[in-house]
Design a protein around this motif. Sequence first.
Motif, short mmCIF file in Angstrom:
data_model
loop_
_atom_site.label_atom_id
_atom_site.label_comp_id
_atom_site.label_asym_id
_atom_site.label_seq_id
_atom_site.Cartn_x
_atom_site.Cartn_y
_atom_site.Cartn_z
N LEU A 148 62.36 30.28 -34.82
CA LEU A 148 63.27 30.02 -33.71
C LEU A 148 64.15 28.80 -33.91
O LEU A 148 65.35 28.84 -33.65
CB LEU A 148 62.43 29.85 -32.44
N LEU B 29 48.71 29.74 -34.62
CA LEU B 29 49.44 30.38 -35.73
C LEU B 29 50.71 31.07 -35.23
O LEU B 29 51.77 30.98 -35.85
CB LEU B 29 48.51 31.40 -36.39
N LEU B 30 50.60 31.74 -34.11
CA LEU B 30 51.76 32.42 -33.54
C LEU B 30 52.83 31.40 -33.16
O LEU B 30 54.02 31.61 -33.41
CB LEU B 30 51.34 33.24 -32.32
N PHE C 280 49.94 29.11 -20.47
CA PHE C 280 50.67 29.91 -21.45
C PHE C 280 50.25 29.52 -22.87
O PHE C 280 49.80 30.36 -23.66
CB PHE C 280 52.17 29.72 -21.26
N ARG D 177 47.73 27.85 -23.91
CA ARG D 177 46.31 27.99 -24.23
C ARG D 177 45.92 29.44 -24.44
O ARG D 177 44.83 29.71 -24.93
CB ARG D 177 45.46 27.34 -23.15
N SER D 178 46.77 30.38 -24.06
CA SER D 178 46.40 31.76 -24.32
C SER D 178 46.99 32.26 -25.65
O SER D 178 46.77 33.39 -26.02
CB SER D 178 46.86 32.66 -23.16
N LEU D 179 47.72 31.39 -26.35
CA LEU D 179 48.31 31.82 -27.61
C LEU D 179 47.58 31.20 -28.80
O LEU D 179 47.10 30.07 -28.73
CB LEU D 179 49.77 31.36 -27.68
N PRO D 180 47.53 31.95 -29.92
CA PRO D 180 47.00 31.34 -31.15
C PRO D 180 48.04 30.35 -31.69
O PRO D 180 49.23 30.62 -31.63
CB PRO D 180 46.87 32.51 -32.11
N TYR E 246 46.67 21.02 -24.42
CA TYR E 246 45.27 20.59 -24.49
C TYR E 246 45.13 19.12 -24.07
O TYR E 246 44.21 18.77 -23.33
CB TYR E 246 44.72 20.81 -25.91
N PHE F 226 54.63 30.26 -36.22
CA PHE F 226 55.61 31.26 -36.64
C PHE F 226 56.85 31.25 -35.74
O PHE F 226 57.97 31.32 -36.20
CB PHE F 226 55.00 32.67 -36.60
N TRP F 227 56.60 31.20 -34.44
CA TRP F 227 57.69 31.19 -33.47
C TRP F 227 58.70 30.10 -33.80
O TRP F 227 59.90 30.34 -33.89
CB TRP F 227 57.15 30.92 -32.06
#
Lengths: 240, 218, 242
Positions: B78, B69-70, B62, B64-67, B104, B73-74
């Motif tokens: 949050l 940066l996102l 999960f 590793r598939s997200l930037p 990682y 922001f989350w």
Amino acid sequence: MRYNWNWGILFQDPYFEWLITGIEWTLIVSSLAWILAFSLGSLVGVMRTLPQRLPRAIGAAYVELFRNVPLLVQMFIWFYVMPELVPDDLGRWIKRDMPYPEATSAILCLGTYTASRVAEQVRAGIESIPRGQRMAGLAMGLRTWQVYRYLLIPVGYRIIVPPMTSEFLTIFKNSSLALTIGVGEVLMQARQIENYTFQGFEAFTAATIIYVAVTLVVVAVMARVEVKTRIPGYGVRKGR
Amino acid sequence: MIDFDFNAIIRNLPYLWQGMQLSLLLTGLAAAGSIVLGTILALMRLSGVRLFQWIGTAWVNFFRSLPLLLVIFWFYFLVPMVVQRQVDAFNSALIGFVLFEAAYYCEIMRSGILSISRGQAWAGYALGLRYSQTMRYVVLPQAFRNMLPILLTQTIILFQDTSLVFVVGLADFMTSAVTVAQRDSRLLELYTFTALVYFAMCYGASAYVKQLQKKIHR
Amino acid sequence: MIEISNINKWFGSFHVLKNCSTQVAKGEVVVICGPSGSGKSTLIKCVNGLEPFQEGTITVNDISVGGKGTDLSKLRAHIGMVFQNFELFPHMTAMQNICLGQTKVLGRSTTEAQDRANALLQRVGLGELGYKYPAELSGGQQQRVAIARALAMDPIAMLFDEPTSALDPEMINEVLDVMQELARSGMTMMVVTHEMGFARRVADRVIFMDQGEIVEDATKDDFFTRSRSERAQLFLSKILQH
């Protein structure tokens, strides 16, 4: 925790359109940057495996330079500093007439940066081929470029299909950094939706799903590519 | 022609140094946290317990598939919502980094643990050590030692990644440089300087890692 | 045909080849043997310039291998070489392996190259296997394809660098048989090998190397019956016990 859920907001005008535009920009920027990264990275990677010292040194310098500076800094340099460093005429053209200056800078930045990573993969792929293969090619009278063209590159690239997939995904994820110079990619749009509607949860969830979905698709496609390009029996070590 | 104003850099050095301290602090804390969490995830993935394996694998795939940066922001968005009060951007960024980078570090520790022969663990059990003791005294120290260069390389990447806190306005080295650059209209000087500083630090650190790698593999 | 005179070569400060001189006449079969690390593989790789050397000269058909103006690729195209680890190209079928040099170096047409390849596959006893990839062939079969690949270039001489050392024992003979047939047909050959049986049957001359030096360079009969040096005798006694 008080929060007014409103998932419908994602499908309302103009927010739905914003997300679609964002996906478009993300895909455009990452694909074009990938083309640049792949070609430039291949060149640099091959240079690092040549027998001559000069191309090796140039290749090594390129890789060190690009991988030791944060991508965000590189993004700012491409966008803000480059136009000042190039000759005046070109600088003026970049500032006034270059189409989509933000996206173009982002593509150049992501492409040249990822090229340094691709180069390392290409080098590793070629270096993993036993030295005897190069010798066997030379021994039958092939010239160095032919040895690369017919032997090292075809084999080396098959070896590096899996790491190349993850490099493409890296460029795709890194394209989100383009928002810092004003490219309207997915994350930028999600954030804009949050700013306008205060529905941050929905907006960021949408972005998350988009990234995960594209990743899954790319992984599935590349798994097929890997099967297609596999050399029969190769890689399965047999006792000799 | 370009006029390069060194003064623009020199007079802002104290301010930039403060930013650098924050960058280093964030890097240190995030690295420590995510190495611990990453090791736990790695042990989960290798545990043989279906549920743990699933959690570990899902976490890694999960994040590793997200930037990054996102993720930043989350958590910026949050964390205050969850704890119901204003939270320093530093803390929310730190949480984001730990959870993200753990994915990682997990993969590094996992291959580190796998690189230790099974015989080592068997020998531990044969002495009467429990699982946790075998891991703690026998397997993990060796895995850690073998993977040290790669862990450090990942930490250099983490250090570069901390520059992304710019997007939530946390005053790290990058953000400080941008602030000064815009205030004084000295983009060329400040961005070039920023690049040079990062380059010198990361290049130096990776040169050291290379040395270390040679030592370990001798 | 092959003239090697006073070759010296260093890897860094390590002196791998010390003043090596010998020659191979047309149609002659010369076996080079010696303990591992003696420099024999390095010497044979110098003959087609795969290993550069610092001093001395090697000429093949009066063309200087180390010479500045020499087009090494052109020269190598006429010297066949067979390697210890076969070095077939893994992404090409046996047929494609044999055709590559013919089409890309000699400029033959594909059909011409394929005809030639088929004939050679027959000759090495692998007529039906041209469509197979190297990893689908046994070691002995791979090495025979490699020999066919070298022969396809119509070489004036063949160099063999320990062609059977990487093979399982039961496959050694199928490769040696092909080499023996080749020798009988009059091919000029330099063979680095430990197979003393092959040397006895096929060689005209035997060279013994140790620590980078050519210690013995004698006719086959002289070598096996009255080796002069102690080192060669010691080597022979060790290797012939088996």
